[in-house]
Design a protein around this motif. Sequence first.
Motif, PDB file in Angstrom:
ATOM      1  N   THR A   1      -9.537  -5.196  -4.250  1.00 11.50           N
ATOM      2  CA  THR A   1      -9.491  -4.299  -3.091  1.00 11.50           C
ATOM      3  C   THR A   1      -8.933  -5.026  -1.876  1.00 11.50           C
ATOM      4  OG1 THR A   1     -11.370  -3.041  -3.926  1.00 11.50           O
ATOM      5  CG2 THR A   1     -10.877  -2.824  -1.585  1.00 11.50           C
TER       6      THR A   1
ATOM      7  N   ALA B   1      -5.182  -5.537  -2.413  1.00 15.25           N
ATOM      8  CA  ALA B   1      -4.462  -4.265  -2.285  1.00 15.25           C
ATOM      9  C   ALA B   1      -4.329  -3.862  -0.821  1.00 15.25           C
ATOM     10  CB  ALA B   1      -5.172  -3.173  -3.083  1.00 15.25           C
TER      11      ALA B   1
ATOM     12  N   ALA C   1      -0.859  -3.214   1.217  1.00 17.76           N
ATOM     13  CA  ALA C   1      -0.631  -1.912   1.862  1.00 17.76           C
ATOM     14  C   ALA C   1      -0.425  -2.069   3.364  1.00 17.76           C
ATOM     15  CB  ALA C   1      -1.799  -0.969   1.574  1.00 17.76           C
TER      16      ALA C   1
ATOM     17  N   ARG D   1      -3.912   3.405  -1.303  1.00 16.67           N
ATOM     18  CA  ARG D   1      -4.213   2.812  -2.599  1.00 16.67           C
ATOM     19  C   ARG D   1      -4.962   3.810  -3.448  1.00 16.67           C
ATOM     20  NH1 ARG D   1      -9.486   0.656  -2.129  1.00 16.67           N
ATOM     21  NH2 ARG D   1      -9.995   0.348   0.058  1.00 16.67           N
TER      22      ARG D   1
ATOM     23  N   ILE E   1      -0.897   0.892  -5.582  1.00 14.32           N
ATOM     24  CA  ILE E   1      -0.592   1.155  -4.176  1.00 14.32           C
ATOM     25  C   ILE E   1       0.579   2.120  -4.137  1.00 14.32           C
ATOM     26  CG2 ILE E   1       0.152   0.141  -1.988  1.00 14.32           C
ATOM     27  CD1 ILE E   1      -1.090  -2.479  -3.029  1.00 14.32           C
TER      28      ILE E   1
END
Length: 66
Positions: free
Chosen positions: A11, A14, A18, A41, A55
């Motif tokens: 997480t 990601a 992003a 995501r 993503i």
Amino acid sequence: APSANGKGTATIKADVIADHFKRGTLLSYNGVNVRITKSSRGLGKRDEAFFVIPIFITYQVFTQPR
């Protein structure tokens, strides 16, 4: 990220990726301009030894007519 670390590491990674594609970011290459309109995501899932989070990046491209 390795699934042994749980989904927390995936997480965080990601979110870092992003964040590089924030809304309104303008990217240019060889005279082509791309404007990022949205990044998000998806739901993560375990894939063998890894926890994977997709993503999604939405963008607009404006080019000259041929």
